[in-house]
Design a protein around this motif. Structure first.
Motif, PDB file in Angstrom:
ATOM      1  N   ASP A  71       0.818  -1.205   0.000  1.00 54.96           N
ATOM      2  CA  ASP A  71       0.000   0.000   0.000  1.00 54.96           C
ATOM      3  C   ASP A  71       0.858   1.263   0.000  1.00 54.96           C
ATOM      4  O   ASP A  71       0.486   2.279  -0.603  1.00 54.96           O
ATOM      5  CB  ASP A  71      -0.939   0.008   1.211  1.00 54.96           C
ATOM      6  CG  ASP A  71      -2.255  -0.698   0.912  1.00 54.96           C
ATOM      7  OD1 ASP A  71      -2.317  -1.387  -0.112  1.00 54.96           O
ATOM      8  OD2 ASP A  71      -3.204  -0.560   1.712  1.00 54.96           O
ATOM      9  N   TYR A  90       0.236   4.052  -2.953  1.00 56.94           N
ATOM     10  CA  TYR A  90      -0.244   5.412  -2.714  1.00 56.94           C
ATOM     11  C   TYR A  90       0.864   6.455  -2.583  1.00 56.94           C
ATOM     12  O   TYR A  90       0.579   7.650  -2.633  1.00 56.94           O
ATOM     13  CB  TYR A  90      -1.106   5.431  -1.453  1.00 56.94           C
ATOM     14  CG  TYR A  90      -2.364   4.623  -1.583  1.00 56.94           C
ATOM     15  CD1 TYR A  90      -3.412   5.049  -2.393  1.00 56.94           C
ATOM     16  CD2 TYR A  90      -2.501   3.408  -0.917  1.00 56.94           C
ATOM     17  CE1 TYR A  90      -4.571   4.296  -2.530  1.00 56.94           C
ATOM     18  CE2 TYR A  90      -3.665   2.644  -1.041  1.00 56.94           C
ATOM     19  CZ  TYR A  90      -4.689   3.094  -1.850  1.00 56.94           C
ATOM     20  OH  TYR A  90      -5.830   2.344  -1.986  1.00 56.94           O
ATOM     21  N   SER A 147      -5.702   0.441   6.119  1.00 56.03           N
ATOM     22  CA  SER A 147      -6.305   1.520   5.320  1.00 56.03           C
ATOM     23  C   SER A 147      -6.491   2.776   6.159  1.00 56.03           C
ATOM     24  O   SER A 147      -6.316   3.898   5.667  1.00 56.03           O
ATOM     25  CB  SER A 147      -7.638   1.065   4.732  1.00 56.03           C
ATOM     26  OG  SER A 147      -8.571   0.744   5.744  1.00 56.03           O
ATOM     27  N   GLU A 148      -6.846   2.628   7.438  1.00 57.78           N
ATOM     28  CA  GLU A 148      -6.991   3.799   8.308  1.00 57.78           C
ATOM     29  C   GLU A 148      -5.647   4.496   8.496  1.00 57.78           C
ATOM     30  O   GLU A 148      -5.556   5.731   8.464  1.00 57.78           O
ATOM     31  CB  GLU A 148      -7.563   3.379   9.655  1.00 57.78           C
ATOM     32  CG  GLU A 148      -9.039   3.017   9.600  1.00 57.78           C
ATOM     33  CD  GLU A 148      -9.546   2.393  10.887  1.00 57.78           C
ATOM     34  OE1 GLU A 148     -10.763   2.459  11.133  1.00 57.78           O
ATOM     35  OE2 GLU A 148      -8.723   1.817  11.654  1.00 57.78           O
ATOM     36  N   MET A 189      -3.050   4.340   6.482  1.00 57.94           N
ATOM     37  CA  MET A 189      -2.642   4.923   5.216  1.00 57.94           C
ATOM     38  C   MET A 189      -3.348   6.251   4.962  1.00 57.94           C
ATOM     39  O   MET A 189      -2.740   7.220   4.487  1.00 57.94           O
ATOM     40  CB  MET A 189      -2.941   3.959   4.069  1.00 57.94           C
ATOM     41  CG  MET A 189      -1.990   2.785   3.945  1.00 57.94           C
ATOM     42  SD  MET A 189      -0.276   3.272   3.600  1.00 57.94           S
ATOM     43  CE  MET A 189      -0.491   4.307   2.160  1.00 57.94           C
ATOM     44  N   ARG A 190      -4.638   6.314   5.286  1.00 53.68           N
ATOM     45  CA  ARG A 190      -5.389   7.548   5.042  1.00 53.68           C
ATOM     46  C   ARG A 190      -4.858   8.715   5.858  1.00 53.68           C
ATOM     47  O   ARG A 190      -4.985   9.870   5.437  1.00 53.68           O
ATOM     48  CB  ARG A 190      -6.881   7.323   5.328  1.00 53.68           C
ATOM     49  CG  ARG A 190      -7.595   6.520   4.258  1.00 53.68           C
ATOM     50  CD  ARG A 190      -9.099   6.686   4.379  1.00 53.68           C
ATOM     51  NE  ARG A 190      -9.621   6.162   5.621  1.00 53.68           N
ATOM     52  CZ  ARG A 190     -10.049   4.907   5.792  1.00 53.68           C
ATOM     53  NH1 ARG A 190      -9.999   4.042   4.781  1.00 53.68           N
ATOM     54  NH2 ARG A 190     -10.522   4.508   6.953  1.00 53.68           N
ATOM     55  N   THR A 226      -2.195   9.719   3.249  1.00 49.88           N
ATOM     56  CA  THR A 226      -2.604   9.998   1.871  1.00 49.88           C
ATOM     57  C   THR A 226      -3.660  11.094   1.788  1.00 49.88           C
ATOM     58  O   THR A 226      -3.836  11.689   0.723  1.00 49.88           O
ATOM     59  CB  THR A 226      -3.133   8.724   1.194  1.00 49.88           C
ATOM     60  OG1 THR A 226      -4.254   8.201   1.929  1.00 49.88           O
ATOM     61  CG2 THR A 226      -2.051   7.649   1.150  1.00 49.88           C
ATOM     62  N   TYR A 227      -4.378  11.368   2.879  1.00 52.18           N
ATOM     63  CA  TYR A 227      -5.361  12.444   2.877  1.00 52.18           C
ATOM     64  C   TYR A 227      -4.760  13.795   3.248  1.00 52.18           C
ATOM     65  O   TYR A 227      -5.470  14.799   3.302  1.00 52.18           O
ATOM     66  CB  TYR A 227      -6.516  12.127   3.821  1.00 52.18           C
ATOM     67  CG  TYR A 227      -7.532  11.143   3.274  1.00 52.18           C
ATOM     68  CD1 TYR A 227      -7.241  10.341   2.170  1.00 52.18           C
ATOM     69  CD2 TYR A 227      -8.779  10.996   3.875  1.00 52.18           C
ATOM     70  CE1 TYR A 227      -8.159   9.430   1.684  1.00 52.18           C
ATOM     71  CE2 TYR A 227      -9.718  10.085   3.383  1.00 52.18           C
ATOM     72  CZ  TYR A 227      -9.396   9.306   2.292  1.00 52.18           C
ATOM     73  OH  TYR A 227     -10.317   8.399   1.798  1.00 52.18           O
ATOM     74  N   ARG A 254      -3.908  15.345  12.264  1.00 47.65           N
ATOM     75  CA  ARG A 254      -4.253  14.241  11.368  1.00 47.65           C
ATOM     76  C   ARG A 254      -3.493  12.965  11.707  1.00 47.65           C
ATOM     77  O   ARG A 254      -4.076  11.883  11.769  1.00 47.65           O
ATOM     78  CB  ARG A 254      -3.967  14.666   9.926  1.00 47.65           C
ATOM     79  CG  ARG A 254      -3.948  13.551   8.906  1.00 47.65           C
ATOM     80  CD  ARG A 254      -5.304  12.950   8.652  1.00 47.65           C
ATOM     81  NE  ARG A 254      -6.178  13.886   7.946  1.00 47.65           N
ATOM     82  CZ  ARG A 254      -7.412  13.600   7.560  1.00 47.65           C
ATOM     83  NH1 ARG A 254      -7.910  12.418   7.825  1.00 47.65           N
ATOM     84  NH2 ARG A 254      -8.145  14.498   6.944  1.00 47.65           N
TER      85      ARG A 254
END
Length: 341
Positions: free
Chosen positions: A128, A132, A217-218, A220-221, A224-225, A289
């Motif tokens: 991942d 990303y 995924s959490e 990574m966000r 990536t966000y 974040r």
């Protein structure tokens, strides 16, 4: 920006490591790439650890590091909390007793250990990160202001392999690559990250389970966000000091971790952020974040795993624990009494 990032995510995010050729897959017991996988990195000559010194009477018997360790209780619910470093010094984990007795007792009493990521998620995290964080063609020079790119290029001028790789990275991942160099230059080793050492002890007992406090995924966000301005702020802070100054900060963090006071670590990091921030408003939004939002998620998940008379052992990066927005304070707000060891 937490100083953990300036040390290759030493105290915070085990899954977020830069993908480097060869594209080595992470293992559940290692949170960062091997130095052999990092382009152009040549570790300093090995220096005998202070733990292996001798005296006229023979070898010095080394004690394990103190580490930030706390016990949170509410009625018959108990959560043990250990602040970790994701890379470390073997001197802090003597083979005969890698952790202090209260920590070992807490591990023995806990049927579940919770890490930031589960071992299964950590195993596949490299895929991942590549998906990303890496562009198909060189993109980083166009994503950075020219002065910032020139500063990064100058930093890596003697390392053409790393410079070639970093050109294809998004700014947040480029930031982690710079931090990885500083971390390894400080003489720390991935196999001596606290999580790896904990698993070596915990998995000796049958029937134990290791879970994650967030999904891949959490996690990574969280990166990536980030907006482009936020990613630029991360990298600008990494380049605000010389490599030697960043290494010195990593060594300071290591000393504070050995003392074991999570609030002292948080206070030191807050002062460091204030000194290095290019734009304090943007820097604060990045911390929210990638640190504070995750702290709140960690505490929520802890309460899902813990049960009356079944303690939960939690190990997360040390910079998540202390301070007014740290995990310890969030537990206090939920009615827990929190004490050192």
């Amino acid at each position: 920006m937490p100083a953990a990032r300036a040390a290759g995510a030493a105290a915070r995010t085990p899954g977020m490591q830069p993908p480097l050729p060869p594209m080595s897959r992470l293992t559940p017991r290692s949170a960062a790439p091997s130095t052999n996988a990092i382009p152009g990195f040549h570790p300093a000559p090995a220096v005998p650890s202070y733990a292996s010194g001798t005296t006229a009477g023979g070898p010095v018997r080394r004690q394990p590091a103190r580490m930030p360790f706390y016990v949170a209780t509410r009625g018959n619910v108990t959560i043990y909390l250990l602040g970790t470093l994701h890379v470390g010094d073997p001197a802090d984990y003597p083979p005969g007793q890698p952790f202090r007795k209260p920590i070992l007792a807490a591990l023995a009493a806990s049927p579940i250990m919770a890490l930031e990521l589960s071992p299964d998620d950590l195993l596949v995290s490299q895929d991942d990160v590549s998906k990303y964080g890496v562009c198909r063609r060189p993109c980083l020079p166009g994503l950075l202001p020219e002065p910032l790119w020139q500063k990064l290029e100058a930093r890596l001028r003697g390392n053409p392999d790393a410079l070639a790789e970093i050109r294809k990275m998004r700014p947040w991942l480029a930031s982690l690559l710079v931090e990885t160099y500083d971390s390894l230059s400080a003489g720390l080793q991935t196999e001596y990250g606290t999580e790896a050492q904990l698993q070596n002890v915990f998995l000796r007992w049958k029937g134990r389970r290791i879970v994650g406090l967030e999904t891949l995924s959490e996690q990574m966000r969280a990166f990536t966000y980030l907006t482009l301005a936020q990613q630029r702020e991360m990298l600008a802070q990494d380049l605000a000091q010389t490599p030697a100054q960043n290494v010195a900060d990593m060594q300071t963090l290591l000393r504070l971790w050995r003392v074991g006071d999570a609030d002292a670590i948080a206070a030191w990091e807050s002062a460091r952020t204030e000194k290095l921030a290019h734009d304090r408003r943007v820097a604060a939004s990045v911390d929210n974040r990638i640190v504070y939002e995750r702290n709140r998620r960690f505490v929520q998940r802890m309460q899902q795993y813990v049960a009356p008379n079944k303690p939960l052992f939690v190990a997360v990066g040390s910079l998540h624990l202390g301070g007014p927005k740290g995990v310890l304070q969030l537990l206090r707000q939920r009615g827990f009494t929190v004490d050192p060891d």
